[in-house]
Design a protein around this motif. Sequence first.
Motif, PDB file in Angstrom:
ATOM      1  N   GLN A 208       3.300   6.237  -7.512  1.00  8.32           N
ATOM      2  CA  GLN A 208       3.213   5.184  -6.511  1.00  8.32           C
ATOM      3  C   GLN A 208       2.958   3.822  -7.155  1.00  8.32           C
ATOM      4  O   GLN A 208       3.383   2.790  -6.623  1.00  8.32           O
ATOM      5  CB  GLN A 208       2.121   5.507  -5.497  1.00  8.32           C
TER       6      GLN A 208
ATOM      7  N   ALA B 106      -7.488   2.059   3.748  1.00  7.62           N
ATOM      8  CA  ALA B 106      -7.475   1.764   2.313  1.00  7.62           C
ATOM      9  C   ALA B 106      -7.245   0.275   2.076  1.00  7.62           C
ATOM     10  O   ALA B 106      -7.868  -0.334   1.199  1.00  7.62           O
ATOM     11  CB  ALA B 106      -6.389   2.588   1.623  1.00  7.62           C
TER      12      ALA B 106
ATOM     13  N   VAL C 226      -3.509   0.653  -3.486  1.00 11.00           N
ATOM     14  CA  VAL C 226      -3.377  -0.685  -2.900  1.00 11.00           C
ATOM     15  C   VAL C 226      -3.131  -1.692  -4.009  1.00 11.00           C
ATOM     16  O   VAL C 226      -3.869  -1.747  -4.993  1.00 11.00           O
ATOM     17  CB  VAL C 226      -4.643  -1.075  -2.114  1.00 11.00           C
TER      18      VAL C 226
ATOM     19  N   VAL D  44       0.858  -1.185   0.000  1.00 13.68           N
ATOM     20  CA  VAL D  44       0.000   0.000   0.000  1.00 13.68           C
ATOM     21  C   VAL D  44       0.893   1.233   0.000  1.00 13.68           C
ATOM     22  O   VAL D  44       1.823   1.331   0.801  1.00 13.68           O
ATOM     23  CB  VAL D  44      -0.919   0.035   1.245  1.00 13.68           C
ATOM     24  N   ARG D  45       0.615   2.171  -0.873  1.00 10.40           N
ATOM     25  CA  ARG D  45       1.403   3.398  -0.959  1.00 10.40           C
ATOM     26  C   ARG D  45       0.494   4.604  -0.761  1.00 10.40           C
ATOM     27  O   ARG D  45      -0.511   4.769  -1.441  1.00 10.40           O
ATOM     28  CB  ARG D  45       2.092   3.492  -2.322  1.00 10.40           C
ATOM     29  N   LYS D  46       0.860   5.431   0.183  1.00  9.02           N
ATOM     30  CA  LYS D  46       0.067   6.621   0.496  1.00  9.02           C
ATOM     31  C   LYS D  46       0.134   7.635  -0.649  1.00  9.02           C
ATOM     32  O   LYS D  46       1.178   7.835  -1.269  1.00  9.02           O
ATOM     33  CB  LYS D  46       0.600   7.260   1.780  1.00  9.02           C
ATOM     34  N   ILE D  47      -0.989   8.286  -0.912  1.00  6.08           N
ATOM     35  CA  ILE D  47      -1.037   9.439  -1.814  1.00  6.08           C
ATOM     36  C   ILE D  47      -1.018  10.676  -0.923  1.00  6.08           C
ATOM     37  O   ILE D  47      -2.029  11.032  -0.313  1.00  6.08           O
ATOM     38  CB  ILE D  47      -2.309   9.434  -2.694  1.00  6.08           C
TER      39      ILE D  47
ATOM     40  N   GLY E 114      -2.258  12.196   4.221  1.00  7.68           N
ATOM     41  CA  GLY E 114      -2.737  11.339   3.149  1.00  7.68           C
ATOM     42  C   GLY E 114      -4.043  11.789   2.528  1.00  7.68           C
ATOM     43  O   GLY E 114      -5.022  12.065   3.229  1.00  7.68           O
TER      44      GLY E 114
ATOM     45  N   THR F  55      -3.923   4.670   5.828  1.00  8.72           N
ATOM     46  CA  THR F  55      -3.334   3.627   4.984  1.00  8.72           C
ATOM     47  C   THR F  55      -4.003   2.281   5.225  1.00  8.72           C
ATOM     48  O   THR F  55      -4.366   1.567   4.285  1.00  8.72           O
ATOM     49  CB  THR F  55      -1.825   3.512   5.241  1.00  8.72           C
TER      50      THR F  55
ATOM     51  N   ALA G 190      -4.773   6.309  -0.797  1.00  4.74           N
ATOM     52  CA  ALA G 190      -3.702   5.329  -0.952  1.00  4.74           C
ATOM     53  C   ALA G 190      -3.960   4.469  -2.172  1.00  4.74           C
ATOM     54  O   ALA G 190      -5.103   4.300  -2.611  1.00  4.74           O
ATOM     55  CB  ALA G 190      -3.588   4.461   0.298  1.00  4.74           C
TER      56      ALA G 190
END
Length: 224
Positions: free
Chosen positions: A107, A147, A76, A59-62, A71, A144, A74
């Motif tokens: 991401q 998400a 996923v 999972v990468r945060k936006i 955030g 996070t 995210a």
Amino acid sequence: MFTGPVFFEDRADAGRRLAPAVAAVAPPAPMVMALPRGGVPVAFEIARHLNAPLEVLIVRKIGAPGHQEFGLGALVDGEEAELVLNPEAVRLVRPASGYIAAEAERQRAEIARRRVLYLGDREPLSPKGRNVVLVDDGIATGGTIRAAIQALRRAGVRSLLVAVPVASASAIASLRPLVEGIVCLSTPAFFRAVGLHYRDFEQTSDAEVMALLRKARHGEGEGA
């Protein structure tokens, strides 16, 4: 659940202390999923205690423009990477047109890089129809992991149990309606940051994640 400060030596220590509490409430035949990188050492100890398979959910945060820790949502990983936005945060920040799409693409590239590193050429274990224990090293705001929960629900999991060593009380309260259960060892009254509850909170490396996943696949924590 304790409300005073709890200091873990490191993530492995936190996982070993968390594992019995998870085992006491875990559903039958659980699958452990970790949020890398920091959630993997915690999850490895839980998976070993449960004799359960271990997999990563990338999972990468936006993050907001100029404030990456705030955030907006995210991305996923899954059969197709899924963007989960926080509408309230987006309305508050009002990012420029195209910002979220560009950040999501950046991401998405990082997710692809990590997937190759962590999984190699193997297919990830599918959470569909499984009782999933979702693990991280702590929860501050919950964006996070929220998400991740939404993405796992859409993937068709049977049930979700969140397990973390430490979290803010407000984050735990916001997540409770979304899952079947939460195991958390500490919710400090004055929560500032996850890392303050670890003596050693050095960043988990990609190499450490890969080593733990290899150990899990070779019987150190992997069940049927």
